[in-house]
Design a protein around this motif. Structure first.
Motif, PDB file in Angstrom:
ATOM      1  N   TYR A  77      49.036  29.381  31.528  1.00  0.00           N
ATOM      2  CA  TYR A  77      50.095  28.928  32.415  1.00  0.00           C
ATOM      3  C   TYR A  77      49.785  29.277  33.862  1.00  0.00           C
ATOM      4  CZ  TYR A  77      52.947  28.245  28.230  1.00  0.00           C
ATOM      5  OH  TYR A  77      53.438  27.829  27.014  1.00  0.00           O
ATOM      6  N   TYR A  78      49.960  28.305  34.731  1.00  0.00           N
ATOM      7  CA  TYR A  78      49.768  28.545  36.163  1.00  0.00           C
ATOM      8  C   TYR A  78      50.786  29.556  36.683  1.00  0.00           C
ATOM      9  CZ  TYR A  78      47.326  24.045  35.750  1.00  0.00           C
ATOM     10  OH  TYR A  78      46.489  23.025  35.365  1.00  0.00           O
ATOM     11  N   TYR A  79      52.026  29.465  36.207  1.00  0.00           N
ATOM     12  CA  TYR A  79      53.117  30.238  36.806  1.00  0.00           C
ATOM     13  C   TYR A  79      53.180  31.679  36.324  1.00  0.00           C
ATOM     14  CZ  TYR A  79      55.495  29.244  32.364  1.00  0.00           C
ATOM     15  OH  TYR A  79      55.817  29.147  31.034  1.00  0.00           O
ATOM     16  N   ASP A  80      52.527  31.997  35.199  1.00  0.00           N
ATOM     17  CA  ASP A  80      52.657  33.325  34.619  1.00  0.00           C
ATOM     18  C   ASP A  80      51.492  34.226  35.014  1.00  0.00           C
ATOM     19  OD1 ASP A  80      53.836  35.345  33.224  1.00  0.00           O
ATOM     20  OD2 ASP A  80      53.467  34.519  31.226  1.00  0.00           O
ATOM     21  N   LYS A  81      51.675  35.524  34.832  1.00  0.00           N
ATOM     22  CA  LYS A  81      50.619  36.503  35.043  1.00  0.00           C
ATOM     23  C   LYS A  81      50.592  37.439  33.850  1.00  0.00           C
ATOM     24  CE  LYS A  81      53.504  39.795  37.610  1.00  0.00           C
ATOM     25  NZ  LYS A  81      53.628  40.577  38.869  1.00  0.00           N
ATOM     26  N   GLY A  82      49.644  38.333  33.821  1.00  0.00           N
ATOM     27  CA  GLY A  82      49.529  39.280  32.720  1.00  0.00           C
ATOM     28  C   GLY A  82      48.072  39.495  32.366  1.00  0.00           C
ATOM     29  N   GLY A  83      47.820  40.138  31.229  1.00  0.00           N
ATOM     30  CA  GLY A  83      46.438  40.476  30.905  1.00  0.00           C
ATOM     31  C   GLY A  83      46.128  40.378  29.430  1.00  0.00           C
ATOM     32  N   ILE A  84      44.831  40.281  29.148  1.00  0.00           N
ATOM     33  CA  ILE A  84      44.300  40.390  27.800  1.00  0.00           C
ATOM     34  C   ILE A  84      43.640  41.761  27.710  1.00  0.00           C
ATOM     35  CG2 ILE A  84      42.639  39.466  26.135  1.00  0.00           C
ATOM     36  CD1 ILE A  84      43.047  36.736  27.397  1.00  0.00           C
ATOM     37  N   ALA A  85      43.975  42.535  26.683  1.00  0.00           N
ATOM     38  CA  ALA A  85      43.543  43.927  26.619  1.00  0.00           C
ATOM     39  C   ALA A  85      42.960  44.262  25.254  1.00  0.00           C
ATOM     40  CB  ALA A  85      44.721  44.856  26.923  1.00  0.00           C
ATOM     41  N   GLN A  86      42.157  45.333  25.230  1.00  0.00           N
ATOM     42  CA  GLN A  86      41.641  45.872  23.980  1.00  0.00           C
ATOM     43  C   GLN A  86      41.567  47.394  24.101  1.00  0.00           C
ATOM     44  OE1 GLN A  86      37.573  45.721  21.277  1.00  0.00           O
ATOM     45  NE2 GLN A  86      38.327  43.786  22.129  1.00  0.00           N
ATOM     46  N   THR A 183      49.300  29.992  40.212  1.00  0.00           N
ATOM     47  CA  THR A 183      47.916  29.833  40.655  1.00  0.00           C
ATOM     48  C   THR A 183      47.490  28.367  40.723  1.00  0.00           C
ATOM     49  OG1 THR A 183      47.183  30.157  38.364  1.00  0.00           O
ATOM     50  CG2 THR A 183      47.209  32.085  39.814  1.00  0.00           C
ATOM     51  N   THR A 184      46.463  28.137  41.508  1.00  0.00           N
ATOM     52  CA  THR A 184      45.980  26.768  41.725  1.00  0.00           C
ATOM     53  C   THR A 184      45.225  26.207  40.525  1.00  0.00           C
ATOM     54  OG1 THR A 184      43.946  27.650  42.706  1.00  0.00           O
ATOM     55  CG2 THR A 184      45.769  27.123  44.216  1.00  0.00           C
ATOM     56  N   HIS A 185      44.667  27.093  39.679  1.00  0.00           N
ATOM     57  CA  HIS A 185      43.871  26.662  38.536  1.00  0.00           C
ATOM     58  C   HIS A 185      44.181  27.521  37.315  1.00  0.00           C
ATOM     59  CE1 HIS A 185      41.555  25.166  41.984  1.00  0.00           C
ATOM     60  NE2 HIS A 185      41.042  24.270  41.155  1.00  0.00           N
TER      61      HIS A 185
END
Length: 222
Positions: A77-86, A183-185
């Motif tokens: 999603y362009y509008y969301d933020k966050g992370g992928i974690a391990q 974000t733009t992409h």
């Protein structure tokens, strides 16, 4: 003076070298995101899970773009933020450097005028005093973004022993974080790695040669 100049050139070449090998071993499980399926990862999946996302399905596996293998992970999603974690079952060792890297691609530009922020990625290391405890941010490489849209580019960062000395003995968690909303992409990632790095043996030998060369220069100049 020709001999002295040659030795000084050797010294310069040695100092210009990075002096690091590849990581000793990749501590990440499923570094190419090949095991995740459908609308994964999410907050409950393993070994990769999501953190700090606002909406479901913000991060998914995709076969649309991949650096290697059959698929990659997509910040959807362009509008969301966050992370992928391990979370790693590995503790920081004293006197050791660690390197984190990932291949990243920005693609699929947004058609919305509201999406104006850069599609950047942070390489982040968090730690906890106990395994699977409460992990807190410690160090990161911020603002990574490919120079060309639609091309894979590798980003890496070495976290040095001196940077990590305060947290020796703590357990590590790797986070690949989309910091910006709107974000733009879209952001694709693949082929992540994290592990200990050591000086290359060849470089150590060259450093020894440089030491001998410096002594020779000193004797030559006297």
């Amino acid at each position: 003076m020709n001999c002295a100049k040659s030795i000084l050139l050797l010294v310069g070449a040695a100092l210009a070298m990075d002096g690091r090998a590849d990581i000793v071993s990749n501590l990440l499980l499923d570094p190419g995101f090949e095991a995740i399926t459908g609308n994964e990862p999410n907050a409950a999946t393993s070994p990769w899970f999501t953190t700090d996302e606002a909406a479901a399905l913000s991060f998914v596996s995709t076969t649309t773009q991949k650096h290697s293998g059959n698929q990659s992970a997509l910040f959807n999603y362009y509008y969301d933020k966050g992370g992928i974690a391990q979370t790693l079952g590995t503790q920081i060792e004293a006197g050791k450097d660690y390197e984190m890297s990932v291949w990243m691609r920005i693609d699929t530009p947004s058609a919305s005028a509201a999406h104006t922020n850069a599609a950047t990625l942070n390489l982040t290391l968090a730690t906890s005093t106990t395994l699977n405890g409460t992990y807190g941010y410690k160090v990161a490489e911020f603002g990574n973004i490919p120079t060309v849209v639609g091309e894979w580019q590798q980003f890496s960062r070495v976290f040095t022993a001196s940077q990590l000395s305060t947290w020796v003995g703590e357990y590590m968690q790797v986070r690949l974080v989309k910091h910006n909303e709107n974000t733009t992409h879209k952001i694709y990632i693949d082929d992540a790695s994290f592990g200990m790095v050591i000086p290359e043996p060849a470089t150590l030998g060259l450093v020894a040669m440089v030491g001998v060369g410096l002594l020779a220069v000193r004797r030559f100049m006297i």
